[in-house]
Design an enzyme around this catalytic site. Sequence first.
Site, PDB file in Angstrom:
ATOM      1  N   ASN A   1      20.804  87.100 -35.185  1.00 24.70           N
ATOM      2  CA  ASN A   1      22.122  87.452 -34.357  1.00 24.70           C
ATOM      3  C   ASN A   1      22.528  86.065 -33.575  1.00 24.70           C
ATOM      4  O   ASN A   1      21.704  85.204 -33.510  1.00 24.70           O
ATOM      5  CB  ASN A   1      21.821  88.676 -33.276  1.00 24.70           C
ATOM      6  CG  ASN A   1      23.232  89.302 -32.894  1.00 24.70           C
ATOM      7  OD1 ASN A   1      24.303  88.661 -32.725  1.00 24.70           O
ATOM      8  ND2 ASN A   1      23.310  90.568 -33.170  1.00 24.70           N
TER       9      ASN A   1
ATOM     10  N   PRO B   1      26.640  91.566 -36.113  1.00 23.25           N
ATOM     11  CA  PRO B   1      27.320  90.970 -35.053  1.00 23.25           C
ATOM     12  C   PRO B   1      27.092  91.482 -33.757  1.00 23.25           C
ATOM     13  O   PRO B   1      26.247  92.486 -33.374  1.00 23.25           O
ATOM     14  CB  PRO B   1      28.835  91.509 -35.390  1.00 23.25           C
ATOM     15  CG  PRO B   1      28.617  92.865 -36.076  1.00 23.25           C
ATOM     16  CD  PRO B   1      27.097  92.777 -36.897  1.00 23.25           C
ATOM     17  N   CYS B   2      27.325  90.762 -32.757  1.00 20.06           N
ATOM     18  CA  CYS B   2      27.027  91.030 -31.311  1.00 20.06           C
ATOM     19  C   CYS B   2      28.185  91.884 -30.781  1.00 20.06           C
ATOM     20  O   CYS B   2      29.262  91.386 -30.756  1.00 20.06           O
ATOM     21  CB  CYS B   2      26.796  89.679 -30.527  1.00 20.06           C
ATOM     22  SG  CYS B   2      26.513  90.039 -28.694  1.00 20.06           S
ATOM     23  N   GLN B   3      27.928  93.055 -30.572  1.00 22.58           N
ATOM     24  CA  GLN B   3      28.966  94.096 -30.015  1.00 22.58           C
ATOM     25  C   GLN B   3      28.330  94.828 -28.921  1.00 22.58           C
ATOM     26  O   GLN B   3      27.431  94.633 -28.364  1.00 22.58           O
ATOM     27  CB  GLN B   3      28.878  95.418 -31.160  1.00 22.58           C
ATOM     28  CG  GLN B   3      29.797  94.582 -32.464  1.00 22.58           C
ATOM     29  CD  GLN B   3      29.588  95.702 -33.737  1.00 22.58           C
ATOM     30  OE1 GLN B   3      28.530  96.007 -34.170  1.00 22.58           O
ATOM     31  NE2 GLN B   3      30.783  95.887 -34.251  1.00 22.58           N
TER      32      GLN B   3
END
Length: 433
Positions: free
Chosen positions: A128, A87-89
Amino acid sequence: MAELNIFSMFDGVGGFTIGFDNADNEYYQTLYSNQYEPSRKTQDAFEVGKYRFPDMEHIGIDVAEIPDKKFQEMKENGVNMIVGGFPCQDYSVAHTGAKGIQGKKGVLFWQIIRATENIKPKYLVLENVDRLLKSPTSQRGRDFAIMLKSFADLGYSLEWRVINAAEYGEAQRRRRVFFFVYRNDTPWAKRVNKKLGSGEVEHLEELGQNPYEDYIFKDGLFARQFPVKQEPVKNRVAEYTLEGDVVDISDNFTGKVFNTGVMHNGHYYTIETAPTGEEKPRTLGDIVQAEADVPEEFYLNDDDKLEKFKYLRGPKKLQRKSADGHEYTYSEGGMSPYDSLDLPSRTMLTSEGSTNRSTHLLKIDGRYRLLTPIEAERLQDFPDDWTKYKLTEDGQVKEVSTRMRMFFMGNALVTGIVSRIGKELKKIDADNE
């Protein structure tokens, strides 16, 4: 044993494994996988993986709880490649005194780095959402630059490309950024080093040469499998040297990042590219099931529900109030009343099948209906009914709910794209001269 033996992180329901198996199931073998949903009591995706891949070692715990010695065991057992969609965090980092540098707790990218430190794979293939290249909004590209610097510090180089699956023959408009990461002592890295050398781009341009652009347009893995037009879009070209440590990057990054690029020895060169347009997508109509095979439960026989979909897909202006009391007008443009069978589908989300604006709505033979789980699987290039069954902890085979099957596919990747990456990577790895 295969030539490239894989540890699949954040495995979902095995999309990377399907893709590499389809590329060459003798050259690639997934030995270990990790899948865990911290917010769920039942680990359905993990159990689908156990059902589908009985010979693989499945690790069903939080990746942060996998000890370093387990990663070292993987290395000893031949793992030399890591794959994963993460995930993009928030990747921001800070100095922490005696502990050195530390990222935020729970950010899964740092577990990829920890696995890489222990396994030291030849290659990583990662995926991603494309907004990663522009996050955070307050310092665009910073998070991606932190990733690049982290791999550079471990002795890796990489290339990246945003790929819209429909622009390369698939039936879904799904944009994702893919990374091909390679260790700097591999034969491929040594060949790249000969081409890119010290990376003094300005000097090479004086000679009428730019090896970075040659790599991006012609020589790289993505250039070979996913051709692009041989010139930058709107002259969008940038480069940046990743100086200092990751904290310096986190605090001070000011570079630009476009949809394609290569990072070599801590220096990156990036270009906005466009596909050649030579590959035509499959359409939604190409993947739908015969209507005789569609269960009645997927048809909209409830007039109220159909009206709700019409409202959600239509244009609207709504008066809203923010948390601080500010009133504003929220506007939303209209969509087509239903999805065209003559075009590739829109991007499928985890909410697919529920009553919301993003759910696909079909009109076939005068009747409205939703996508079936099989059609959702086809949009991601999974085999039919791939997610229908799971193997529970007590050894029972049970059916997976429709809601979870749609959730899986909304989270998945297009395995056909992975397969093409796998075919090119095999050529790269097999060429050891």
